[in-house]
Structure formats: C-alpha cells, structure tokens
Motif scaffolding. Structure first.
Motif, PDB file in Angstrom:
ATOM      1  N   ASP A  72       0.795  -1.238   0.000  1.00  0.00           N
ATOM      2  CA  ASP A  72       0.000   0.000   0.000  1.00  0.00           C
ATOM      3  C   ASP A  72       0.823   1.281   0.000  1.00  0.00           C
ATOM      4  O   ASP A  72       0.274   2.352   0.211  1.00  0.00           O
ATOM      5  CB  ASP A  72      -0.975  -0.019   1.191  1.00  0.00           C
ATOM      6  CG  ASP A  72      -2.218   0.822   0.958  1.00  0.00           C
ATOM      7  OD1 ASP A  72      -2.591   1.008  -0.220  1.00  0.00           O
ATOM      8  OD2 ASP A  72      -2.816   1.303   1.941  1.00  0.00           O
ATOM      9  N   THR A  73       2.103   1.212  -0.243  1.00  0.00           N
ATOM     10  CA  THR A  73       2.917   2.432  -0.379  1.00  0.00           C
ATOM     11  C   THR A  73       4.307   2.097  -0.897  1.00  0.00           C
ATOM     12  O   THR A  73       4.828   0.998  -0.657  1.00  0.00           O
ATOM     13  CB  THR A  73       3.057   3.196   0.941  1.00  0.00           C
ATOM     14  OG1 THR A  73       3.672   4.465   0.701  1.00  0.00           O
ATOM     15  CG2 THR A  73       3.888   2.427   1.957  1.00  0.00           C
ATOM     16  N   ASP A  93       1.094  -2.973  -4.262  1.00  0.00           N
ATOM     17  CA  ASP A  93       0.558  -1.622  -4.096  1.00  0.00           C
ATOM     18  C   ASP A  93      -0.419  -1.290  -5.214  1.00  0.00           C
ATOM     19  O   ASP A  93      -0.524  -2.020  -6.214  1.00  0.00           O
ATOM     20  CB  ASP A  93       1.720  -0.617  -4.099  1.00  0.00           C
ATOM     21  CG  ASP A  93       1.344   0.763  -3.573  1.00  0.00           C
ATOM     22  OD1 ASP A  93       0.234   0.926  -3.015  1.00  0.00           O
ATOM     23  OD2 ASP A  93       2.161   1.692  -3.724  1.00  0.00           O
ATOM     24  N   HIS A  95      -0.813   2.399  -5.774  1.00  0.00           N
ATOM     25  CA  HIS A  95      -0.539   3.822  -5.919  1.00  0.00           C
ATOM     26  C   HIS A  95       0.542   4.055  -6.970  1.00  0.00           C
ATOM     27  O   HIS A  95       1.143   3.111  -7.477  1.00  0.00           O
ATOM     28  CB  HIS A  95      -0.067   4.413  -4.587  1.00  0.00           C
ATOM     29  CG  HIS A  95      -1.079   4.345  -3.501  1.00  0.00           C
ATOM     30  ND1 HIS A  95      -1.156   3.288  -2.617  1.00  0.00           N
ATOM     31  CD2 HIS A  95      -2.075   5.195  -3.155  1.00  0.00           C
ATOM     32  CE1 HIS A  95      -2.152   3.489  -1.766  1.00  0.00           C
ATOM     33  NE2 HIS A  95      -2.724   4.646  -2.074  1.00  0.00           N
ATOM     34  N   LYS A  96       0.807   5.335  -7.241  1.00  0.00           N
ATOM     35  CA  LYS A  96       1.946   5.678  -8.080  1.00  0.00           C
ATOM     36  C   LYS A  96       3.226   5.209  -7.403  1.00  0.00           C
ATOM     37  O   LYS A  96       3.288   5.063  -6.182  1.00  0.00           O
ATOM     38  CB  LYS A  96       2.014   7.193  -8.278  1.00  0.00           C
ATOM     39  CG  LYS A  96       2.399   7.977  -7.020  1.00  0.00           C
ATOM     40  CD  LYS A  96       2.494   9.459  -7.309  1.00  0.00           C
ATOM     41  CE  LYS A  96       2.920  10.235  -6.069  1.00  0.00           C
ATOM     42  NZ  LYS A  96       4.318   9.979  -5.663  1.00  0.00           N
ATOM     43  N   ASP A 146     -11.710   1.408   0.400  1.00  0.00           N
ATOM     44  CA  ASP A 146     -10.856   2.186  -0.494  1.00  0.00           C
ATOM     45  C   ASP A 146     -11.615   2.723  -1.707  1.00  0.00           C
ATOM     46  O   ASP A 146     -11.277   3.792  -2.228  1.00  0.00           O
ATOM     47  CB  ASP A 146      -9.671   1.337  -0.959  1.00  0.00           C
ATOM     48  CG  ASP A 146      -8.402   1.627  -0.176  1.00  0.00           C
ATOM     49  OD1 ASP A 146      -8.496   2.163   0.939  1.00  0.00           O
ATOM     50  OD2 ASP A 146      -7.301   1.321  -0.686  1.00  0.00           O
ATOM     51  N   THR A 154     -11.516   5.654  -8.458  1.00  0.00           N
ATOM     52  CA  THR A 154     -10.446   4.652  -8.464  1.00  0.00           C
ATOM     53  C   THR A 154     -10.987   3.250  -8.688  1.00  0.00           C
ATOM     54  O   THR A 154     -10.231   2.330  -8.980  1.00  0.00           O
ATOM     55  CB  THR A 154      -9.683   4.662  -7.122  1.00  0.00           C
ATOM     56  OG1 THR A 154     -10.581   4.313  -6.063  1.00  0.00           O
ATOM     57  CG2 THR A 154      -9.076   6.027  -6.850  1.00  0.00           C
ATOM     58  N   SER A 292     -11.304  10.730  -4.068  1.00  0.00           N
ATOM     59  CA  SER A 292     -10.052   9.988  -3.976  1.00  0.00           C
ATOM     60  C   SER A 292      -8.838  10.896  -3.860  1.00  0.00           C
ATOM     61  O   SER A 292      -8.575  11.708  -4.750  1.00  0.00           O
ATOM     62  CB  SER A 292      -9.889   9.099  -5.216  1.00  0.00           C
ATOM     63  OG  SER A 292      -8.591   8.541  -5.270  1.00  0.00           O
ATOM     64  N   ARG A 293      -8.087  10.743  -2.789  1.00  0.00           N
ATOM     65  CA  ARG A 293      -6.805  11.442  -2.643  1.00  0.00           C
ATOM     66  C   ARG A 293      -5.828  10.940  -3.700  1.00  0.00           C
ATOM     67  O   ARG A 293      -5.107  11.720  -4.329  1.00  0.00           O
ATOM     68  CB  ARG A 293      -6.233  11.181  -1.245  1.00  0.00           C
ATOM     69  CG  ARG A 293      -4.790  11.653  -1.051  1.00  0.00           C
ATOM     70  CD  ARG A 293      -4.314  11.399   0.378  1.00  0.00           C
ATOM     71  NE  ARG A 293      -4.576  10.032   0.785  1.00  0.00           N
ATOM     72  CZ  ARG A 293      -4.665   9.631   2.059  1.00  0.00           C
ATOM     73  NH1 ARG A 293      -4.523  10.515   3.033  1.00  0.00           N
ATOM     74  NH2 ARG A 293      -4.900   8.381   2.363  1.00  0.00           N
ATOM     75  N   LYS A 294      -5.813   9.628  -3.903  1.00  0.00           N
ATOM     76  CA  LYS A 294      -4.839   8.995  -4.792  1.00  0.00           C
ATOM     77  C   LYS A 294      -4.969   9.438  -6.242  1.00  0.00           C
ATOM     78  O   LYS A 294      -3.973   9.708  -6.914  1.00  0.00           O
ATOM     79  CB  LYS A 294      -5.004   7.469  -4.711  1.00  0.00           C
ATOM     80  CG  LYS A 294      -4.062   6.685  -5.604  1.00  0.00           C
ATOM     81  CD  LYS A 294      -4.364   5.207  -5.581  1.00  0.00           C
ATOM     82  CE  LYS A 294      -5.551   4.881  -6.466  1.00  0.00           C
ATOM     83  NZ  LYS A 294      -5.757   3.412  -6.617  1.00  0.00           N
ATOM     84  N   LYS A 295      -6.201   9.542  -6.728  1.00  0.00           N
ATOM     85  CA  LYS A 295      -6.406   9.772  -8.157  1.00  0.00           C
ATOM     86  C   LYS A 295      -6.866  11.185  -8.494  1.00  0.00           C
ATOM     87  O   LYS A 295      -6.624  11.676  -9.600  1.00  0.00           O
ATOM     88  CB  LYS A 295      -7.427   8.761  -8.684  1.00  0.00           C
ATOM     89  CG  LYS A 295      -7.420   8.623 -10.185  1.00  0.00           C
ATOM     90  CD  LYS A 295      -8.145   7.357 -10.617  1.00  0.00           C
ATOM     91  CE  LYS A 295      -8.040   7.149 -12.123  1.00  0.00           C
ATOM     92  NZ  LYS A 295      -8.657   5.873 -12.548  1.00  0.00           N
TER      93      LYS A 295
END
Length: 307
Positions: A72-73, A93, A95-96, A146, A154, A292-295
């Motif tokens: 996850d990171t 993971d 994420h980027k 998530d 996401t 989404s924070r991630k995307k």
C-alpha cells in the motif's frame, strides 16, 4: 529470518489487511512472514478485524536489519526512517511509484486498481492458494473502504470482481450492507481528539521539494463534521508548523454528496487554483465529485501546484 510485511504510517484498513493477507500468502508459498503495522488500527479497521476474527498486527517502527515486504505504499515519507538499513523483498501496491529503491531485484505487483487487496486476491489466485474465510471478509471490507463502496473514480471492474469472489468465500450475503455498517463506524467522531481525526487517514508527500500533507475523513453525511471544523482547522495549523510543510490539506469527504470540502493551511493558496482550477476561500473550498486522494488530488497537485 521471518519477513515483516508493513504498510504506510497512519494505517488505514487496506494497509492493515493487505499486510495480514500478504503475510499469509507469503508464508504459504515458502516465505515465512509476519504482518506488522506502523501504528494502531483505526476504529474502522478495528471493526473489520473483530468482525472477521483477526488480530491487529504488532506495531513496529524500526526495521534496520529486517527483511521487508511493503504493501500500500512506496513513499519513503510514509515508511520508517531507517528503511535504507532494511532489505525490501517485495512490494504490493495500487498507488503511483514513490521514491523507494532497492539494490536487488524484488517481487513487485503494482496495479492501477482501487485497493491493494484487489491485487492480493489475484496473487492468491496466481499462486493457487485459497484465501482463508476471515481474511477474505477483511479484504472485502478493505476494497469497499478504499473504493468508497464503488463510488470512487479509483474503482475498476477488477475491484468489483474481487469483491464478488471474496464475499462468497467469506459468506457475506449483502456486501453493501456490510459496507454501510463499516462506514457508520468510520463516520463516528464524537469524543475523538482532533489530532486523532486528522491522522485517521493522513499521508505526507515530497512534491518538487515541498512538504505536503494530505489527510482524509470520509463520512456518510458531511453535516456530521460541521461541529468539528474549527477544531480540525486549528489542528492542521499546528501540524503545518510542526512539520514545516508548505501545505496541509484535510479532505472532508461526503459519501452521499460525492464530493469533498478541502480544509487547508498553505504558504500560498494560489497553488489550489493551479492544481484544481478553483478559487480557494480563507481556509477551505469544495471539490464536487472528489472522493479519492490517490487519483483526484495527489496527481494534479504534484504536477501543477509547484510548476
């Protein structure tokens, strides 16, 4: 040596459950492993673990000399300070890619899906290992969390397919009812210290040499948080001073309205105009559709805010 499996600081449900699941899978495929965490579980994660009969991982904050798997990171700012003195053997993971590097080849599964546990379901299938019932239930919850019950941008068909399969293994007849029960727990804020709320789902980033912290509180109804906004704002002001960051953002995400009030403290609020095309108020602005924070937050902020 037993491999330690850990996720990011301020662990959310995906980070906790992914560590448990990968430790189980690795151990069953000849690589003895143990799930650990960098902090205590959140109320949501506690609900999930208890519901499916799983124990919270041991808290570990120093990893020098250890063999590690990261879930996850891949961001150094979200991992132990002595990470460079450990040996990373695997990454799982969604994420980027961050700034973690290794001197040797490693097992690496990084997919553009809504949750690390979606990747892990495919890993269990790939290795021909059955997902234990309790872990399947927890993985289902992690994906629902998530993807915000499939509302987040996401979310992918792979996430939905994984949930269908995991629900059957776990014996969950109504996954959306389970998701609502989980989000009700996540929405409960009464009596919780402001700092704990800020750190409930918080991550630090290095963006073009600028420190940026982004936290997120997801609630079924944004009105739940209205009495706490002043306190949350004062807490992120303190946090900015402590960390010396350029910007701290706390996303107050309303699941039903499908958007986020972006509470912030920044050295220059013009960065929000650059990143999101909106005029920020004195301390907040609304981003419709932002879940989404991630995307929807990190990519634009990283690419545009400091350009």
């Amino acid at each position: 040596m037993t491999m330690l499996v850990m996720g990011h600081m301020n662990p959310d449900t995906d980070s906790i459950v992914a560590a448990i699941a990968y430790a189980d899978l690795a151990s069953k495929t000849g690589k003895p492993a143990k799930a650990v965490a960098q902090g205590a579980v959140t109320p949501e994660s506690d609900f999930v673990l208890k519901k499916f009969g799983l124990a919270a991982p041991e808290i570990v904050k120093e990893v020098a000399g250890q063999k590690l798997a990261l879930v996850d990171t891949t961001e150094k700012t979200q991992l132990p300070a002595d990470l460079d003195k450990a040996e990373i053997l695997a990454v799982v993971d969604h994420h980027k890619l961050g700034d973690v590097t290794t001197p040797n080849p490693l097992e690496m599964w990084v997919w553009p899906v809504g949750c690390t546990c979606t990747v892990l379901k495919s890993m269990y299938d790939f290795y021909g290992v059955e997902v234990p019932k309790g872990i399947a239930g927890a993985m289902l919850c992690a994906i629902l969390s998530d993807t915000v019950m499939f509302k987040s941008v996401t979310c992918t068909p792979a996430d939905k397919a994984a949930c269908e399969a995991l629900a059957k293994i776990a014996g969950v007849a109504d996954m959306m009812a389970l998701g609502m029960d989980m989000f009700k727990v996540k929405s409960a804020v009464d009596g919780t210290p402001m700092r704990d709320l800020v750190f409930r789902d918080y991550k630090d980033f290095d963006m073009a040499g600028h420190g940026v912290g982004i936290g997120q509180l997801e609630v079924v109804d944004g009105d739940i948080l209205k009495p706490y906004v002043d306190g949350l704002y004062e807490e992120i002001k303190k946090l900015k001073q402590e960390k010396g960051h350029h910007t701290i953002i706390l996303m107050l995400t309303d699941i039903m309205k499908e958007g986020s009030e972006m509470l912030f403290v920044s050295d220059d609020k013009n960065v929000f105009k650059k990143a999101f095309g909106v005029e920020a108020g004195e301390r907040s602005f609304w981003l419709a559709g932002c879940m989404s924070r991630k995307k929807q937050v990190v990519p634009d902020f990283q690419a545009k805010a400091f350009a």
